[in-house]
Design a protein around this motif. Structure first.
Motif, PDB file in Angstrom:
ATOM      1  N   UNK A 162       0.940  -1.231   0.062  1.00 49.29           N
ATOM      2  CA  UNK A 162       0.090   0.000  -0.059  1.00 49.29           C
ATOM      3  C   UNK A 162       1.038   1.162   0.005  1.00 49.29           C
ATOM      4  N   UNK A 163       0.809   2.168  -1.253  1.00 44.92           N
ATOM      5  CA  UNK A 163       1.604   3.368  -1.056  1.00 44.92           C
ATOM      6  C   UNK A 163       1.534   4.123   0.386  1.00 44.92           C
ATOM      7  N   UNK A 164       2.796   4.593   0.523  1.00 43.97           N
ATOM      8  CA  UNK A 164       2.774   5.835   1.818  1.00 43.97           C
ATOM      9  C   UNK A 164       2.450   6.889   1.162  1.00 43.97           C
ATOM     10  N   UNK A 165       1.964   7.828   1.831  1.00 44.50           N
ATOM     11  CA  UNK A 165       1.536   9.144   1.519  1.00 44.50           C
ATOM     12  C   UNK A 165       2.465  10.243   2.032  1.00 44.50           C
ATOM     13  N   UNK A 203       2.951  10.892  -3.324  1.00 41.28           N
ATOM     14  CA  UNK A 203       3.541   9.447  -3.137  1.00 41.28           C
ATOM     15  C   UNK A 203       5.053   9.464  -3.093  1.00 41.28           C
ATOM     16  N   UNK A 204       5.514  10.703  -2.458  1.00 43.16           N
ATOM     17  CA  UNK A 204       7.113  10.598  -2.205  1.00 43.16           C
ATOM     18  C   UNK A 204       7.473  10.978  -0.765  1.00 43.16           C
ATOM     19  N   UNK A 228      11.101   8.570  -0.911  1.00 42.71           N
ATOM     20  CA  UNK A 228      10.992   7.718  -1.448  1.00 42.71           C
ATOM     21  C   UNK A 228       9.786   7.758  -2.762  1.00 42.71           C
ATOM     22  N   UNK A 229       9.724   6.757  -3.608  1.00 42.79           N
ATOM     23  CA  UNK A 229       8.966   7.018  -4.769  1.00 42.79           C
ATOM     24  C   UNK A 229       7.826   5.566  -4.793  1.00 42.79           C
ATOM     25  N   UNK A 230       6.777   6.207  -4.216  1.00 46.97           N
ATOM     26  CA  UNK A 230       5.687   5.033  -4.314  1.00 46.97           C
ATOM     27  C   UNK A 230       5.981   3.959  -3.678  1.00 46.97           C
ATOM     28  N   UNK A 231       6.607   3.972  -2.374  1.00 47.60           N
ATOM     29  CA  UNK A 231       7.012   3.155  -1.182  1.00 47.60           C
ATOM     30  C   UNK A 231       5.843   2.353  -0.619  1.00 47.60           C
ATOM     31  N   UNK A 232       6.003   1.388  -0.079  1.00 44.70           N
ATOM     32  CA  UNK A 232       5.177   0.686   0.933  1.00 44.70           C
ATOM     33  C   UNK A 232       5.948   0.350   2.173  1.00 44.70           C
TER      34      UNK A 232
END
Length: 215
Positions: free
Chosen positions: A136-139, A145-146, A162-166
């Protein structure tokens, strides 16, 4: 003896940090099988490839060898090794996941997983790892999404976006934490995005963002 490296990583300050973990885990040998020259392949010079990390490895005096499939593992069984997985584009089959886990149990070494999806969880499960990638992407603070994150290993610390990290679940030894803002607003939480785990003779390093290891 020069370490033999089959690389699937990214050349950056962060990659040096990951390399340090690998060298500690493997003493003087890193052996990292990789797939085809697309996506995060070490012979893909594009933004999603990992050619820059290959150059970093060469700068460290390591030989670099490319392989194209996991059958290579059968010939290498018993050699203390590392396997590097970066944002797989296709799910692993049961046979592939079992082969990777079996090889590492026999050979010992390190498994590095850098993935923001749940695809790599099958490999972690078959190896007996507790860590799981949420997928699930972190906000960030702008609900984009970074998210900001800080990674620490020993006396080294690296802060980056980060870039679209979970985030990661079941992480008992976090080495990376990211700010995660709730979708409806409010203060951020600290989510593990980097985790170390020891399973018998295998060191496992899980990162919840494959992009930190690409060009």
């Amino acid at each position: 003896m020069r370490p033999e490296v089959l690389a699937l990583l990214k050349a950056s300050a962060f990659a040096i940090l990951v390399l340090a973990v690998a060298l500690v885990a493997l003493e003087d040998r890193v052996d990292l099988p990789t797939p085809y020259p697309t996506g995060s392949s070490p012979i893909n010079p594009g933004a999603f490839g990992t050619t820059r990390f290959v150059e970093l490895l060469k700068d460290y005096g390591m030989g670099v060898v490319y392989v194209s499939n996991w059958t290579y593992l059968e010939a290498r069984a018993g050699a203390r090794s590392g396997i590097l997985i970066v944002s797989p584009e296709e799910p692993y089959t049961d046979e592939e996941a079992d082969a990777i886990a079996r090889f590492l149990r026999v050979s010992g070494g390190i498994l590095v997983v850098a993935d923001e999806t749940q695809v790599s969880n099958k490999v972690l499960e078959r190896l007996g790892s507790k860590v799981r990638i949420r997928g699930v992407p972190l906000l960030d603070e702008f609900l984009d999404l970074y998210p900001r994150a800080t990674f620490s290993i020993g006396d080294r610390e690296i802060a980056l976006r980060l870039d679209k990290a979970s985030g990661l679940r079941n992480c008992e030894q976090p080495i990376g934490l990211a700010e995660s803002y709730p979708p409806l607003g409010g203060p951020p939480e600290r989510e593990p995005v980097g985790c170390l785990e020891r399973i018998g003779n295998v060191t496992v390093l899980v990162l919840g963002d494959g992009s930190v290891l690409t060009n």
